[in-house]
Design a protein around this motif. Structure first.
Motif, PDB file in Angstrom:
ATOM      1  N   ARG A   1     -10.745   5.531   0.351  1.00 35.51           N
ATOM      2  CA  ARG A   1     -10.008   5.086   1.585  1.00 35.51           C
ATOM      3  C   ARG A   1     -10.150   6.214   2.615  1.00 35.51           C
ATOM      4  NH1 ARG A   1      -6.961   0.720   1.461  1.00 35.51           N
ATOM      5  NH2 ARG A   1      -6.560  -0.006  -0.439  1.00 35.51           N
ATOM      6  N   ASN A   2      -9.988   7.528   2.265  1.00 35.87           N
ATOM      7  CA  ASN A   2     -10.094   8.692   3.359  1.00 35.87           C
ATOM      8  C   ASN A   2     -11.639   8.738   4.030  1.00 35.87           C
ATOM      9  OD1 ASN A   2      -7.571   9.698   3.254  1.00 35.87           O
ATOM     10  ND2 ASN A   2      -7.925  11.015   1.405  1.00 35.87           N
ATOM     11  N   LEU A   3     -12.518   8.445   3.115  1.00 39.05           N
ATOM     12  CA  LEU A   3     -13.933   8.404   3.733  1.00 39.05           C
ATOM     13  C   LEU A   3     -13.992   7.212   4.699  1.00 39.05           C
ATOM     14  CD1 LEU A   3     -16.875   9.405   4.157  1.00 39.05           C
ATOM     15  CD2 LEU A   3     -17.485   7.825   1.904  1.00 39.05           C
ATOM     16  N   CYS A   4     -13.443   6.231   4.352  1.00 40.80           N
ATOM     17  CA  CYS A   4     -13.564   4.951   5.268  1.00 40.80           C
ATOM     18  C   CYS A   4     -12.845   5.518   6.407  1.00 40.80           C
ATOM     19  CB  CYS A   4     -13.116   3.851   4.522  1.00 40.80           C
ATOM     20  SG  CYS A   4     -13.459   2.396   5.658  1.00 40.80           S
ATOM     21  N   LEU A   5     -11.784   5.794   6.269  1.00 41.71           N
ATOM     22  CA  LEU A   5     -10.939   6.309   7.469  1.00 41.71           C
ATOM     23  C   LEU A   5     -11.593   7.276   8.432  1.00 41.71           C
ATOM     24  CD1 LEU A   5      -7.990   6.273   8.902  1.00 41.71           C
ATOM     25  CD2 LEU A   5      -7.250   8.176   7.260  1.00 41.71           C
ATOM     26  N   SER A   6     -12.389   8.169   7.746  1.00 41.13           N
ATOM     27  CA  SER A   6     -13.027   9.102   8.564  1.00 41.13           C
ATOM     28  C   SER A   6     -14.153   8.467   9.776  1.00 41.13           C
ATOM     29  CB  SER A   6     -13.833  10.138   7.931  1.00 41.13           C
ATOM     30  OG  SER A   6     -15.149   9.559   7.309  1.00 41.13           O
ATOM     31  N   TYR A   7     -14.760   7.322   9.503  1.00 40.29           N
ATOM     32  CA  TYR A   7     -15.651   6.625  10.421  1.00 40.29           C
ATOM     33  C   TYR A   7     -14.861   5.688  11.593  1.00 40.29           C
ATOM     34  CZ  TYR A   7     -18.688   6.993   6.523  1.00 40.29           C
ATOM     35  OH  TYR A   7     -19.653   7.491   5.286  1.00 40.29           O
ATOM     36  N   ALA A   8     -13.467   5.648  11.478  1.00 37.20           N
ATOM     37  CA  ALA A   8     -12.871   4.867  12.240  1.00 37.20           C
ATOM     38  C   ALA A   8     -12.898   5.664  13.680  1.00 37.20           C
ATOM     39  CB  ALA A   8     -11.359   4.700  12.011  1.00 37.20           C
ATOM     40  N   ASN A   9     -12.936   4.911  14.836  1.00 33.50           N
ATOM     41  CA  ASN A   9     -13.140   5.275  16.315  1.00 33.50           C
ATOM     42  C   ASN A   9     -11.814   5.276  16.983  1.00 33.50           C
ATOM     43  OD1 ASN A   9     -15.872   6.226  16.211  1.00 33.50           O
ATOM     44  ND2 ASN A   9     -16.413   4.334  15.900  1.00 33.50           N
ATOM     45  N   PHE A  10     -10.926   4.632  16.462  1.00 31.07           N
ATOM     46  CA  PHE A  10      -9.721   3.899  17.286  1.00 31.07           C
ATOM     47  C   PHE A  10      -8.304   4.544  16.727  1.00 31.07           C
ATOM     48  CE2 PHE A  10     -12.597   0.476  18.539  1.00 31.07           C
ATOM     49  CZ  PHE A  10     -13.042   1.228  19.737  1.00 31.07           C
ATOM     50  N   GLU A  11      -7.343   4.806  17.492  1.00 24.99           N
ATOM     51  CA  GLU A  11      -6.251   5.177  16.932  1.00 24.99           C
ATOM     52  C   GLU A  11      -5.506   4.348  16.281  1.00 24.99           C
ATOM     53  OE1 GLU A  11      -2.611   8.071  17.204  1.00 24.99           O
ATOM     54  OE2 GLU A  11      -4.855   7.912  16.842  1.00 24.99           O
ATOM     55  N   TRP A  12      -5.574   3.058  16.160  1.00 26.63           N
ATOM     56  CA  TRP A  12      -4.462   2.278  15.241  1.00 26.63           C
ATOM     57  C   TRP A  12      -5.366   2.059  14.086  1.00 26.63           C
ATOM     58  CZ3 TRP A  12       0.485   1.643  14.818  1.00 26.63           C
ATOM     59  CH2 TRP A  12       1.374   2.051  15.605  1.00 26.63           C
ATOM     60  N   ILE A  13      -4.961   1.959  12.869  1.00 26.28           N
ATOM     61  CA  ILE A  13      -5.770   1.598  11.661  1.00 26.28           C
ATOM     62  C   ILE A  13      -5.205   0.320  11.101  1.00 26.28           C
ATOM     63  CG2 ILE A  13      -6.609   2.481   9.399  1.00 26.28           C
ATOM     64  CD1 ILE A  13      -7.972   3.917  11.949  1.00 26.28           C
ATOM     65  N   LEU A  14      -5.838  -0.531  10.785  1.00 30.51           N
ATOM     66  CA  LEU A  14      -5.365  -1.636  10.323  1.00 30.51           C
ATOM     67  C   LEU A  14      -6.070  -1.610   8.622  1.00 30.51           C
ATOM     68  CD1 LEU A  14      -3.902  -4.225   9.526  1.00 30.51           C
ATOM     69  CD2 LEU A  14      -5.473  -5.344  11.089  1.00 30.51           C
ATOM     70  N   PHE A  15      -5.819  -1.228   7.642  1.00 39.03           N
ATOM     71  CA  PHE A  15      -6.453  -1.070   6.265  1.00 39.03           C
ATOM     72  C   PHE A  15      -6.178  -2.407   5.278  1.00 39.03           C
ATOM     73  CE2 PHE A  15      -8.414   2.919   4.858  1.00 39.03           C
ATOM     74  CZ  PHE A  15      -9.379   2.287   3.866  1.00 39.03           C
ATOM     75  N   LEU A  16      -7.038  -3.108   4.962  1.00 37.98           N
ATOM     76  CA  LEU A  16      -6.860  -4.384   4.512  1.00 37.98           C
ATOM     77  C   LEU A  16      -7.654  -4.195   3.102  1.00 37.98           C
ATOM     78  CD1 LEU A  16      -5.667  -7.018   5.283  1.00 37.98           C
ATOM     79  CD2 LEU A  16      -7.674  -7.975   5.734  1.00 37.98           C
ATOM     80  N   ASP A  17      -7.069  -4.872   1.929  1.00 34.22           N
ATOM     81  CA  ASP A  17      -7.890  -4.875   0.738  1.00 34.22           C
ATOM     82  C   ASP A  17      -8.596  -6.338   0.913  1.00 34.22           C
ATOM     83  OD1 ASP A  17      -6.896  -2.743  -0.206  1.00 34.22           O
ATOM     84  OD2 ASP A  17      -5.675  -3.864  -1.620  1.00 34.22           O
ATOM     85  N   ALA A  18      -9.776  -6.511   0.334  1.00 34.99           N
ATOM     86  CA  ALA A  18     -10.542  -7.745   0.421  1.00 34.99           C
ATOM     87  C   ALA A  18      -9.815  -8.966   0.138  1.00 34.99           C
ATOM     88  CB  ALA A  18     -11.948  -7.560  -0.404  1.00 34.99           C
TER      89      ALA A  18
ATOM     90  N   LEU B   1       1.862 -10.545   5.056  1.00 32.16           N
ATOM     91  CA  LEU B   1       0.356 -10.635   4.668  1.00 32.16           C
ATOM     92  C   LEU B   1       0.062 -11.283   3.161  1.00 32.16           C
ATOM     93  CD1 LEU B   1      -2.386  -8.973   5.262  1.00 32.16           C
ATOM     94  CD2 LEU B   1      -1.586  -7.353   3.645  1.00 32.16           C
ATOM     95  N   LEU B   2      -0.736 -12.216   3.313  1.00 31.41           N
ATOM     96  CA  LEU B   2      -1.302 -13.031   2.106  1.00 31.41           C
ATOM     97  C   LEU B   2      -2.112 -12.238   1.185  1.00 31.41           C
ATOM     98  CD1 LEU B   2      -1.932 -16.477   3.774  1.00 31.41           C
ATOM     99  CD2 LEU B   2       0.242 -15.446   2.926  1.00 31.41           C
ATOM    100  N   HIS B   3      -1.834 -12.127  -0.267  1.00 33.16           N
ATOM    101  CA  HIS B   3      -2.191 -11.072  -1.140  1.00 33.16           C
ATOM    102  C   HIS B   3      -2.901 -12.028  -2.438  1.00 33.16           C
ATOM    103  CE1 HIS B   3      -2.196  -7.769  -4.060  1.00 33.16           C
ATOM    104  NE2 HIS B   3      -3.405  -8.143  -3.905  1.00 33.16           N
ATOM    105  N   PHE B   4      -4.195 -12.592  -2.106  1.00 29.95           N
ATOM    106  CA  PHE B   4      -4.786 -13.399  -3.066  1.00 29.95           C
ATOM    107  C   PHE B   4      -5.110 -12.420  -4.344  1.00 29.95           C
ATOM    108  CE2 PHE B   4      -4.647 -15.875   0.786  1.00 29.95           C
ATOM    109  CZ  PHE B   4      -4.170 -17.214   0.167  1.00 29.95           C
ATOM    110  N   SER B   5      -4.537 -11.988  -5.017  1.00 29.28           N
ATOM    111  CA  SER B   5      -4.674 -11.161  -6.044  1.00 29.28           C
ATOM    112  C   SER B   5      -5.705 -11.307  -7.080  1.00 29.28           C
ATOM    113  CB  SER B   5      -3.372 -10.573  -6.952  1.00 29.28           C
ATOM    114  OG  SER B   5      -3.773  -9.425  -7.436  1.00 29.28           O
ATOM    115  N   PHE B   6      -5.602 -12.242  -7.834  1.00 29.49           N
ATOM    116  CA  PHE B   6      -6.654 -12.450  -8.981  1.00 29.49           C
ATOM    117  C   PHE B   6      -6.865 -14.032  -9.118  1.00 29.49           C
ATOM    118  CE2 PHE B   6      -5.192  -8.246  -9.389  1.00 29.49           C
ATOM    119  CZ  PHE B   6      -6.711  -7.750  -9.347  1.00 29.49           C
TER     120      PHE B   6
END
Length: 252
Positions: free
Chosen positions: A68-85, A167-172
């Protein structure tokens, strides 16, 4: 902030069943970034062929926090929307997100309440009635706590808000899928406990497992979810049992 922009982030591994709908649900973001852990299914093919604008990276998985922290480092904008698949932003939640980030008094981070689905059916209790996670936050104030390999959380956040829409969470979609996740998480949690020098105690392993079943099935009303409640309560107990089983191995 004028015209605030959003970076939508996802970390993935073998999500061919979920990735298309997940990416569609965040198509309003100004950029979408996927960090994949070298999927062996069609996840990458789907992204490249159907979502060419998505910025795709790959990195070997060590733990969820590092990804997650590595993915966050690639972001270019101030607001982050982090979603699980396995999560989906609904149109109502999308509208609320866009409205909130344009608010001059917007908070630095927001919890999303989640509507949980198990094997295609909604779960109303079993602890899910209070389920929420921070999914929207400002990059300048948020990073994931590196002391936790799993159930990772953001640190240094002050008084997050909570959005109204779910947020809809289609877990398994199967018991086996959930079981494998429980085992994986237990292994990571055991490593966290070992690093904190938490001792393995058989009495604690059994008592926590029993209590976790009781808590989810009785205290969190899993009994009202019928068969689903029994399964989820059992897997909660199994998670504790396996965590201490792997912790015992860490000391060998």
């Amino acid at each position: 902030m004028k015209n605030p922009k959003i970076s939508a982030l996802l970390i993935t591994y073998n999500e061919e069943k979920n990735i298309e709908e997940a990416l569609k649900s965040v198509d309003f973001a100004d950029e979408i970034i996927v960090l994949d852990s070298y999927s062996t299914d069609k996840t990458i093919e789907i992204i490249k062929t159907k979502f060419p604008a998505v910025k795709l990276y790959q990195n070997k998985f060590e733990d969820f926090t590092k990804q997650r922290n590595l993915c966050l480092s690639y972001a270019n904008f101030e607001w982050i929307l982090f979603l699980d698949a396995d999560e989906r932003v609904t149109p109502a939640l999308k509208a609320e997100i866009l409205q909130e980030i344009e608010n001059p008094k917007a908070k630095d981070a927001y919890y999303f309440k989640r509507k949980f689905f198990f094997m295609g059916e909604p779960v109303h209790y079993s602890g899910t009635q209070n389920d929420k996670n921070i999914r929207l936050f400002k990059k300048s104030v948020g990073s994931y706590d590196e002391n936790k390999r799993v159930h990772e959380g953001l640190q240094n956040l002050n008084n997050p808000g909570t959005l109204k829409n779910y947020l809809l969470h289609f877990s398994f979609d199967s018991y086996q899928a959930y079981y494998h996740k429980v085992i994986h998480y237990a292994q990571l949690k055991a490593k966290d406990l070992r690093e904190k020098n938490v001792p393995y105690l058989f009495v604690k392993q059994i008592s926590k497992s029993i209590f976790n079943f009781f808590k989810m099935y009785i205290l969190k009303l899993g009994i009202l979810d019928g068969k689903k409640g029994i399964i989820l309560s059992y897997l909660s107990a199994l998670s504790s049992f396996k965590t201490y089983e792997y912790l015992k191995e860490e000391y060998i």
